[in-house]
Design a protein around this motif. Structure first.
Motif, PDB file in Angstrom:
ATOM      1  N   LEU A  58     -23.223   2.846  20.803  1.00  0.00           N
ATOM      2  CA  LEU A  58     -23.370   3.424  19.459  1.00  0.00           C
ATOM      3  C   LEU A  58     -22.039   3.966  18.943  1.00  0.00           C
ATOM      4  O   LEU A  58     -21.705   3.794  17.763  1.00  0.00           O
ATOM      5  N   GLU A  59     -21.294   4.611  19.806  1.00  0.00           N
ATOM      6  CA  GLU A  59     -19.964   5.103  19.419  1.00  0.00           C
ATOM      7  C   GLU A  59     -19.073   3.946  18.981  1.00  0.00           C
ATOM      8  O   GLU A  59     -18.337   4.042  18.006  1.00  0.00           O
ATOM      9  N   PHE A  60     -19.139   2.847  19.721  1.00  0.00           N
ATOM     10  CA  PHE A  60     -18.347   1.673  19.368  1.00  0.00           C
ATOM     11  C   PHE A  60     -18.766   1.140  17.997  1.00  0.00           C
ATOM     12  O   PHE A  60     -17.908   0.781  17.178  1.00  0.00           O
ATOM     13  N   ALA A  61     -20.061   1.090  17.737  1.00  0.00           N
ATOM     14  CA  ALA A  61     -20.547   0.611  16.437  1.00  0.00           C
ATOM     15  C   ALA A  61     -20.037   1.500  15.306  1.00  0.00           C
ATOM     16  O   ALA A  61     -19.569   0.999  14.270  1.00  0.00           O
ATOM     17  N   PHE A  62     -20.113   2.812  15.475  1.00  0.00           N
ATOM     18  CA  PHE A  62     -19.604   3.721  14.451  1.00  0.00           C
ATOM     19  C   PHE A  62     -18.096   3.543  14.266  1.00  0.00           C
ATOM     20  O   PHE A  62     -17.595   3.563  13.141  1.00  0.00           O
ATOM     21  N   THR A  63     -17.385   3.351  15.357  1.00  0.00           N
ATOM     22  CA  THR A  63     -15.940   3.153  15.264  1.00  0.00           C
ATOM     23  C   THR A  63     -15.624   1.891  14.463  1.00  0.00           C
ATOM     24  O   THR A  63     -14.724   1.895  13.617  1.00  0.00           O
ATOM     25  N   MET A  64     -16.377   0.836  14.680  1.00  0.00           N
ATOM     26  CA  MET A  64     -16.146  -0.406  13.937  1.00  0.00           C
ATOM     27  C   MET A  64     -16.458  -0.223  12.449  1.00  0.00           C
ATOM     28  O   MET A  64     -15.778  -0.784  11.589  1.00  0.00           O
ATOM     29  N   VAL A  65     -17.457   0.590  12.137  1.00  0.00           N
ATOM     30  CA  VAL A  65     -17.750   0.899  10.724  1.00  0.00           C
ATOM     31  C   VAL A  65     -16.566   1.647  10.112  1.00  0.00           C
ATOM     32  O   VAL A  65     -16.149   1.350   8.990  1.00  0.00           O
ATOM     33  N   TYR A  66     -15.989   2.588  10.860  1.00  0.00           N
ATOM     34  CA  TYR A  66     -14.824   3.327  10.365  1.00  0.00           C
ATOM     35  C   TYR A  66     -13.618   2.410  10.184  1.00  0.00           C
ATOM     36  O   TYR A  66     -12.864   2.542   9.223  1.00  0.00           O
ATOM     37  N   VAL A  67     -13.436   1.458  11.100  1.00  0.00           N
ATOM     38  CA  VAL A  67     -12.330   0.498  10.975  1.00  0.00           C
ATOM     39  C   VAL A  67     -12.525  -0.347   9.714  1.00  0.00           C
ATOM     40  O   VAL A  67     -11.588  -0.545   8.935  1.00  0.00           O
ATOM     41  N   LEU A  68     -13.735  -0.816   9.496  1.00  0.00           N
ATOM     42  CA  LEU A  68     -14.037  -1.605   8.299  1.00  0.00           C
ATOM     43  C   LEU A  68     -13.796  -0.788   7.035  1.00  0.00           C
ATOM     44  O   LEU A  68     -13.174  -1.271   6.074  1.00  0.00           O
ATOM     45  N   GLU A  69     -14.273   0.455   7.032  1.00  0.00           N
ATOM     46  CA  GLU A  69     -14.068   1.338   5.883  1.00  0.00           C
ATOM     47  C   GLU A  69     -12.582   1.526   5.591  1.00  0.00           C
ATOM     48  O   GLU A  69     -12.135   1.447   4.445  1.00  0.00           O
ATOM     49  N   LEU A  70     -11.812   1.746   6.635  1.00  0.00           N
ATOM     50  CA  LEU A  70     -10.379   1.954   6.481  1.00  0.00           C
ATOM     51  C   LEU A  70      -9.694   0.697   5.943  1.00  0.00           C
ATOM     52  O   LEU A  70      -8.840   0.777   5.057  1.00  0.00           O
ATOM     53  N   CYS A  71     -10.075  -0.457   6.457  1.00  0.00           N
ATOM     54  CA  CYS A  71      -9.496  -1.715   5.974  1.00  0.00           C
ATOM     55  C   CYS A  71      -9.811  -1.945   4.502  1.00  0.00           C
ATOM     56  O   CYS A  71      -8.937  -2.353   3.721  1.00  0.00           O
ATOM     57  N   LEU A  72     -11.051  -1.680   4.118  1.00  0.00           N
ATOM     58  CA  LEU A  72     -11.432  -1.848   2.713  1.00  0.00           C
ATOM     59  C   LEU A  72     -10.682  -0.868   1.810  1.00  0.00           C
ATOM     60  O   LEU A  72     -10.234  -1.240   0.716  1.00  0.00           O
ATOM     61  N   LYS A  73     -10.545   0.344   2.270  1.00  0.00           N
ATOM     62  CA  LYS A  73      -9.826   1.353   1.494  1.00  0.00           C
ATOM     63  C   LYS A  73      -8.351   0.966   1.343  1.00  0.00           C
ATOM     64  O   LYS A  73      -7.774   1.095   0.268  1.00  0.00           O
ATOM     65  N   PHE A 115      -1.064   5.613   1.532  1.00  0.00           N
ATOM     66  CA  PHE A 115      -0.315   6.590   2.308  1.00  0.00           C
ATOM     67  C   PHE A 115       0.136   7.793   1.489  1.00  0.00           C
ATOM     68  O   PHE A 115       0.713   8.729   2.040  1.00  0.00           O
ATOM     69  N   SER A 116      -0.167   7.819   0.219  1.00  0.00           N
ATOM     70  CA  SER A 116       0.177   8.993  -0.588  1.00  0.00           C
ATOM     71  C   SER A 116      -0.883  10.091  -0.458  1.00  0.00           C
ATOM     72  O   SER A 116      -0.640  11.231  -0.848  1.00  0.00           O
ATOM     73  N   TYR A 117      -2.046   9.759   0.068  1.00  0.00           N
ATOM     74  CA  TYR A 117      -3.117  10.737   0.264  1.00  0.00           C
ATOM     75  C   TYR A 117      -3.148  11.175   1.728  1.00  0.00           C
ATOM     76  O   TYR A 117      -3.294  10.357   2.634  1.00  0.00           O
ATOM     77  N   ARG A 118      -3.027  12.456   1.950  1.00  0.00           N
ATOM     78  CA  ARG A 118      -3.016  12.979   3.328  1.00  0.00           C
ATOM     79  C   ARG A 118      -4.328  12.718   4.059  1.00  0.00           C
ATOM     80  O   ARG A 118      -4.332  12.500   5.262  1.00  0.00           O
ATOM     81  N   TRP A 119      -5.442  12.765   3.339  1.00  0.00           N
ATOM     82  CA  TRP A 119      -6.722  12.526   3.990  1.00  0.00           C
ATOM     83  C   TRP A 119      -6.831  11.093   4.492  1.00  0.00           C
ATOM     84  O   TRP A 119      -7.481  10.834   5.500  1.00  0.00           O
ATOM     85  N   ASN A 120      -6.208  10.152   3.781  1.00  0.00           N
ATOM     86  CA  ASN A 120      -6.198   8.771   4.275  1.00  0.00           C
ATOM     87  C   ASN A 120      -5.446   8.675   5.587  1.00  0.00           C
ATOM     88  O   ASN A 120      -5.855   7.952   6.500  1.00  0.00           O
ATOM     89  N   ILE A 121      -4.340   9.394   5.699  1.00  0.00           N
ATOM     90  CA  ILE A 121      -3.564   9.399   6.939  1.00  0.00           C
ATOM     91  C   ILE A 121      -4.389  10.037   8.060  1.00  0.00           C
ATOM     92  O   ILE A 121      -4.414   9.550   9.187  1.00  0.00           O
ATOM     93  N   PHE A 122      -5.085  11.126   7.736  1.00  0.00           N
ATOM     94  CA  PHE A 122      -5.972  11.783   8.702  1.00  0.00           C
ATOM     95  C   PHE A 122      -7.043  10.799   9.174  1.00  0.00           C
ATOM     96  O   PHE A 122      -7.289  10.659  10.382  1.00  0.00           O
ATOM     97  N   ASP A 123      -7.673  10.088   8.224  1.00  0.00           N
ATOM     98  CA  ASP A 123      -8.692   9.097   8.581  1.00  0.00           C
ATOM     99  C   ASP A 123      -8.098   7.990   9.446  1.00  0.00           C
ATOM    100  O   ASP A 123      -8.734   7.522  10.391  1.00  0.00           O
ATOM    101  N   LEU A 124      -6.881   7.566   9.134  1.00  0.00           N
ATOM    102  CA  LEU A 124      -6.228   6.524   9.904  1.00  0.00           C
ATOM    103  C   LEU A 124      -6.007   6.976  11.352  1.00  0.00           C
ATOM    104  O   LEU A 124      -6.308   6.238  12.292  1.00  0.00           O
ATOM    105  N   VAL A 125      -5.523   8.191  11.526  1.00  0.00           N
ATOM    106  CA  VAL A 125      -5.285   8.718  12.879  1.00  0.00           C
ATOM    107  C   VAL A 125      -6.596   8.797  13.650  1.00  0.00           C
ATOM    108  O   VAL A 125      -6.683   8.376  14.809  1.00  0.00           O
TER     109      VAL A 125
END
Length: 100
Positions: A25-40, A50-60
């Motif tokens: 389940l953790e892996f599935a959620f992680t893949m959803v986050y990866v997809l979300e990040l790629c789309l964003k 990279f101008s938004y700090r929260w995007n960098i936080f999400d990336l990390v």
């Protein structure tokens, strides 16, 4: 849903029979986050993303989550348990950010 999963997992952490299910389940959620990040990233482009700090936080958080998933999948999770805990705490912080 991910927060509920983290809470339930913390309550059942001593039950070794359910650990593999939580890892999946953790892996599935992680893949959803990866997809979300790629789309964003695709939507906003490099400079705006990279101008938004929260995007960098999400990336990390997403990179750490992906690394945690790889370590767990390779069977070396025991040595990196504290990293996994830190990652889960950061994901909870991400939830707080999303709720704002």
């Amino acid at each position: 849903l991910n927060t509920v999963l983290i809470v339930v997992e913390a309550m059942m952490i001593t039950n070794l029979q359910v650990k593999p299910y939580f890892a999946r389940l953790e892996f599935a959620f992680t893949m959803v986050y990866v997809l979300e990040l790629c789309l964003k990233f695709k939507e906003q482009g490099y400079e705006r993303f990279f101008s938004y700090r929260w995007n960098i936080f999400d990336l990390v958080i997403t990179v750490l989550g992906f690394a945690d998933a790889v370590v767990t999948a390779t069977g070396h999770a025991g040595a990196h348990a504290s990293v996994a805990r830190m990652f889960r705490i950061l994901r909870l912080m991400r939830l707080v950010r999303v709720m704002r």
